[in-house]
Every structure is written in C-alpha cells, then in structure tokens.
Design an enzyme around this catalytic site. Structure first.
Site, PDB file in Angstrom:
ATOM      1  CE  LYS A 110      32.412  71.307  44.008  1.00 40.69           C
ATOM      2  NZ  LYS A 110      32.977  69.996  44.291  1.00 40.69           N
TER       3      LYS A 110
HETATM    4  C1  E4P Z   1      36.240  69.694  44.997  1.00 41.40           C
HETATM    5  O1  E4P Z   1      35.412  70.555  45.047  1.00 41.40           O
HETATM    6  C2  E4P Z   1      36.468  68.864  43.797  1.00 41.40           C
HETATM    7  O2  E4P Z   1      35.291  68.244  43.424  1.00 41.40           O
HETATM    8  C3  E4P Z   1      37.540  67.875  44.050  1.00 41.40           C
HETATM    9  O3  E4P Z   1      38.538  68.465  44.830  1.00 41.40           O
HETATM   10  C4  E4P Z   1      38.082  67.239  42.785  1.00 41.40           C
HETATM   11  O4  E4P Z   1      39.199  66.471  43.116  1.00 41.40           O
HETATM   12  P1  E4P Z   1      39.832  65.378  42.116  1.00 41.40           P
HETATM   13  O5  E4P Z   1      40.549  66.107  41.025  1.00 41.40           O
HETATM   14  O6  E4P Z   1      40.772  64.610  42.985  1.00 41.40           O
HETATM   15  O7  E4P Z   1      38.684  64.567  41.601  1.00 41.40           O
END
Ligand code: E4P
Length: 214
Positions: A83
C-alpha cells in the site's frame, strides 16, 4: 465483486472468514496501531491467515524508502500487496514496483485524476476513500463513478477498491457502479447479512414446522 475486510484485528478476520465470502484484507498504520502489537508481526500473521490479497502499507514518504520497505514486506508472502500513498514519490515507487511484479494498492485517493495517475503508473489497485469525502460534504461515491468511467474508457487493469466505507449503502452503490472491490469494516460486514424480515421469517417457519403432524 470482491469483499475485503478493512482491519488488522486477526479475530475479526477469522470471524469474517467464517462467512466463506472473504476475498482479502486491507490494513493501514492506524488499524495496526489499534492491535497494540509490532507492525510486521501483525501483518505477517494476517498474510498467513488469508489466502487472498493482504494490503500492507509503507511508512516512508520517499521513493527509495518505500521501495526498501515494499521489497521487505513482499517477502512475507505471494499474497502481499504494498500500500503506497498517492503522492509524487509514491507514484515513482509504484512504477518501479510494477516493473518488479510487486503488486501495489495506491491509497489516500480523493479524486479521479489522482486515480488516473496511479493507473498510468501501473497500480494493481486504487483505493478512493469515500467515507472521508462524505465527512467533508463531498460525494464520495461520485468519485468512484468517475474513476470507473475513466478506467473503462482506456482499458486500465487497475482494480477499484472502494475504501473508507461507513455503511451498507456505500457497498450497494459500489456494486451498482461495478466497482471491483469493497473493503469493509467488520461491523459493517456483519450488518449487511441481516434483515429483520429474514429473522421473523425464519422464526415463523420454525414455529409452523412444529405444527406439521409427525
Ligand atoms: C482502506 O484501505 C483504508 O485504509 C480505510 O478504508 C480507511 O478508512 P477510514 O476513513 O475509516 O479510516
């Protein structure tokens, strides 16, 4: 459509696996912090638990640092996806990792042009954050629609992960738009199977079954 779970909690992952429809996992540093255990220990455990793609985020914000971390994380298993934040240094890293056949999930995407750049760099996945856009009175799902249209226009292979999901409707609209993947928090994952009329119906069938002469 694939369902990923958005958590670093191994117990939630195991419970979600029991449904038999879990395709992968996404994590981020904030999710791992909640578990209160060392970063790579948590990720390595998840990678072994789930056969599908597991997104593990780099911490560095410079290309060289991202590449170093990515190559280390990739050693954890063939299902690891790196990521990378959607910044200039991130795009550079994605391009190099693509040439090394290391899969990437480009994260913190908030508009369709950012997503276009990630696809051009060779991202395996793009993660637009719909909930965080909704939080600031911007239509998160509109961004998903735009990205899908642009990717279709040019035949990009990059798969769209609808991220930062807050409720079941995000998943419904993602599916209607043809998004490849929804990454879902555990609480929302559990809620989407439920309907009060299903529960009433099951109870009534059981009750009526008892009335059938044996
Ligand atoms: C996924 O890849 C993200 O890290 C995640 O969905 C972020 O979600 P949030 O906005 O609830 O922190």
């Amino acid at each position: 459509m694939k369902f990923f779970i958005d958590t670093a909690d191994i117990n939630e992952i195991r419970k979600a696996k029991e449904y038999g429809i879990l395709d992968g996992v996404t994590t981020n540093p904030s999710l791992v912090a909640k578990v209160k255990r060392p970063y790579t220990e948590v990720l390595s455990e998840i990678v072994k638990e789930v056969p599908g793609p597991v997104s593990a985020e780099v911490i560095s914000v410079e290309c060289d640092g991202m590449l170093k971390e990515a190559r280390e994380l990739a050693k954890m298993g063939s299902n690891v996806v790196i990521k990378i934040p959607l910044i200039k240094e991130g795009l550079k890293a994605v391009k190099i990792l693509a040439s090394e056949h290391i899969k990437t999930n480009v994260t913190l995407c908030f508009n369709a042009l950012q997503a276009l750049m990630a696809a051009k760099a060779g991202a395996t996945y793009i993660s637009p954050f719909v909930g965080r856009l909704d939080d600031i009175t911007s239509e998160g799902m509109d961004v998903i629609e735009d990205i899908i249209t642009i990717y279709d226009n040019y035949g990009f292979d990059t798969e769209v992960i609808v991220a930062s999901i807050r409720n079941p409707l995000h998943i419904k609209y993602a599916a209607l738009m043809g998004a490849h993947i929804a990454t879902i928090p555990f609480s929302v994952f559990e809620s989407i199977v439920k309907h009060p009329l299903t529960d009433v119906g099951v109870a009534r069938f059981l009750e009526d079954y008892q009335k059938i002469p044996k």
